[in-house]
Design an enzyme around this catalytic site. Structure first.
Site, mmCIF file in Angstrom:
data_model
loop_
_atom_site.group_PDB
_atom_site.id
_atom_site.type_symbol
_atom_site.label_atom_id
_atom_site.label_comp_id
_atom_site.label_asym_id
_atom_site.label_seq_id
_atom_site.Cartn_x
_atom_site.Cartn_y
_atom_site.Cartn_z
ATOM 1 N N ASN A 10 0.866 -1.176 0.000
ATOM 2 C CA ASN A 10 0.000 0.000 0.000
ATOM 3 C C ASN A 10 0.907 1.232 0.000
ATOM 4 O OD1 ASN A 10 -1.769 2.069 0.558
ATOM 5 N ND2 ASN A 10 -2.265 1.382 2.635
ATOM 6 N N LYS A 12 0.146 4.286 -0.189
ATOM 7 C CA LYS A 12 -0.460 5.480 0.436
ATOM 8 C C LYS A 12 -0.252 6.698 -0.480
ATOM 9 C CE LYS A 12 0.068 3.183 4.811
ATOM 10 N NZ LYS A 12 0.193 3.265 6.256
ATOM 11 N N HIS A 96 -9.311 1.277 5.105
ATOM 12 C CA HIS A 96 -8.012 1.388 5.780
ATOM 13 C C HIS A 96 -8.160 2.287 7.014
ATOM 14 C CE1 HIS A 96 -3.878 2.505 6.606
ATOM 15 N NE2 HIS A 96 -3.540 1.402 5.974
ATOM 16 N N GLU A 98 -6.462 4.590 8.140
ATOM 17 C CA GLU A 98 -6.235 6.031 7.900
ATOM 18 C C GLU A 98 -7.504 6.669 7.331
ATOM 19 O OE1 GLU A 98 -2.652 5.532 5.641
ATOM 20 O OE2 GLU A 98 -1.583 5.000 7.477
ATOM 21 N N GLU A 168 -5.172 -4.936 10.656
ATOM 22 C CA GLU A 168 -4.102 -3.961 10.861
ATOM 23 C C GLU A 168 -4.341 -3.220 12.171
ATOM 24 O OE1 GLU A 168 -2.197 -2.738 6.938
ATOM 25 O OE2 GLU A 168 -4.039 -1.572 7.072
ATOM 26 N N GLY A 174 2.851 2.132 10.817
ATOM 27 C CA GLY A 174 3.824 3.206 10.672
ATOM 28 C C GLY A 174 4.560 3.551 11.957
ATOM 29 N N SER A 214 3.639 -2.256 10.252
ATOM 30 C CA SER A 214 5.099 -2.366 10.419
ATOM 31 C C SER A 214 5.660 -3.724 10.006
ATOM 32 C CB SER A 214 5.506 -2.023 11.851
ATOM 33 O OG SER A 214 5.168 -0.668 12.129
#
Ligand code: PGA
Length: 255
Positions: A10, A12, A96, A98, A168, A174, A214
């Site tokens: 991904n 992003k 996702h 985010e 996730e 991250g 990660s």
């Protein structure tokens, strides 16, 4: 059932068209001929066709990072599933964390986007994951089960075999802090059990559940050794062709 591993990058909001061409090209060269696992990259919308050209003739698959539920309409800034198919996508990431965190996406929104994807040939990768506060409050499995249930609620069972899910944990994205293989396995197993209740044991046995948060070359082997981890959704490390190739080439040690 043997589930074919899916290793997804991904990107992003990274990648101009020139960068995408370069990264996808480097990846195509470093991955080589993998046949026992699937590899997917998900660049930003504007770089999809540049990436598509760079991976043409390879086995690397192309995905997008979001999709709208409707096929057309007055939805400024949104992209429909058919538009993604036209751009060469076979997969799309939905929900996702985010998107959930920064753009207010809800389980109902995920459900609508999922319906949009399933109205085409796209394979949806539906993301779920708990926040640190939810984990610390001991409500991880409850949160995940709600996200899975509400995310796929009311979807025609004929589409169930097409799903890919991604677990996730938000606190691992991250941050360099990965869930341990055992923590991830516990949630993956719970997700599979929930899918069995919702869609039956055959679907649950076949559905791929990716881990994300990660993922790096040095932790992928241990993650993939878990019986219910069927692949990875990789952010940061997928922007480095050498690191992502190493992740794709994880050592299979599942029994
Ligand atoms: P990360 O991102 O690998 O950079 O933690 C994973 C993701 O958000 O899909």
């Amino acid at each position: 059932m043997a589930r074919v591993p899916l290793m997804a990058g991904n990107w992003k909001m990274h990648g101009t068209r020139a960068e995408a061409r370069q990264l996808a090209g480097a990846l195509a060269r470093s991955i080589g001929a993998v046949t026992d696992r699937e590899v997917l990259i998900a660049p930003p919308f504007t770089a999809l066709d540049a990436a598509r050209e760079a991976i043409a003739g390879t086995r690397i698959l192309l995905g997008a990072q979001n999709v709208h539920g409707e096929d057309r309409g007055a939805y400024s800034g949104e992209i429909s599933a058919q538009m993604l198919v036209e751009a060469g996508c076979t997969h799309v990431i939905i929900g996702h964390s985010e998107r959930r965190q920064y753009y207010g996406e809800t389980d109902a929104g995920v459900n609508a986007r999922l319906r949009g994807a399933l109205a085409t040939t796209l394979i949806p990768i539906v993301c779920v994951g708990e926040t640190l506060a939810e984990r610390e409050a001991g409500s991880t499995l409850q949160v995940i089960e709600r996200q899975v249930h509400d995310g796929i609620a009311g979807i025609d069972p004929a589409h169930h075999p097409r799903f890919v899910l991604a677990y996730e944990p938000v606190w691992a994205i991250g941050t360099g802090r990965t869930a341990t293989p055992e923590q991830a396995q516990e949630v993956h197993l719970a997700v599979r059990k929930r899918i069995a209740e919702l869609a039956g044991p055959a679907v649950a046995d076949g559905v791929r559940i990716l881990y994300g948060g990660s993922v790096k070359p040095d932790n992928i082997d241990a993650l993939m050794a878990q019986p219910d981890i069927d692949g990875a959704l990789v952010g940061g490390a997928s922007l480095d062709a050498v690191a992502f190739a190493r992740i794709v080439q994880f050592q299979e040690s599942r029994q």
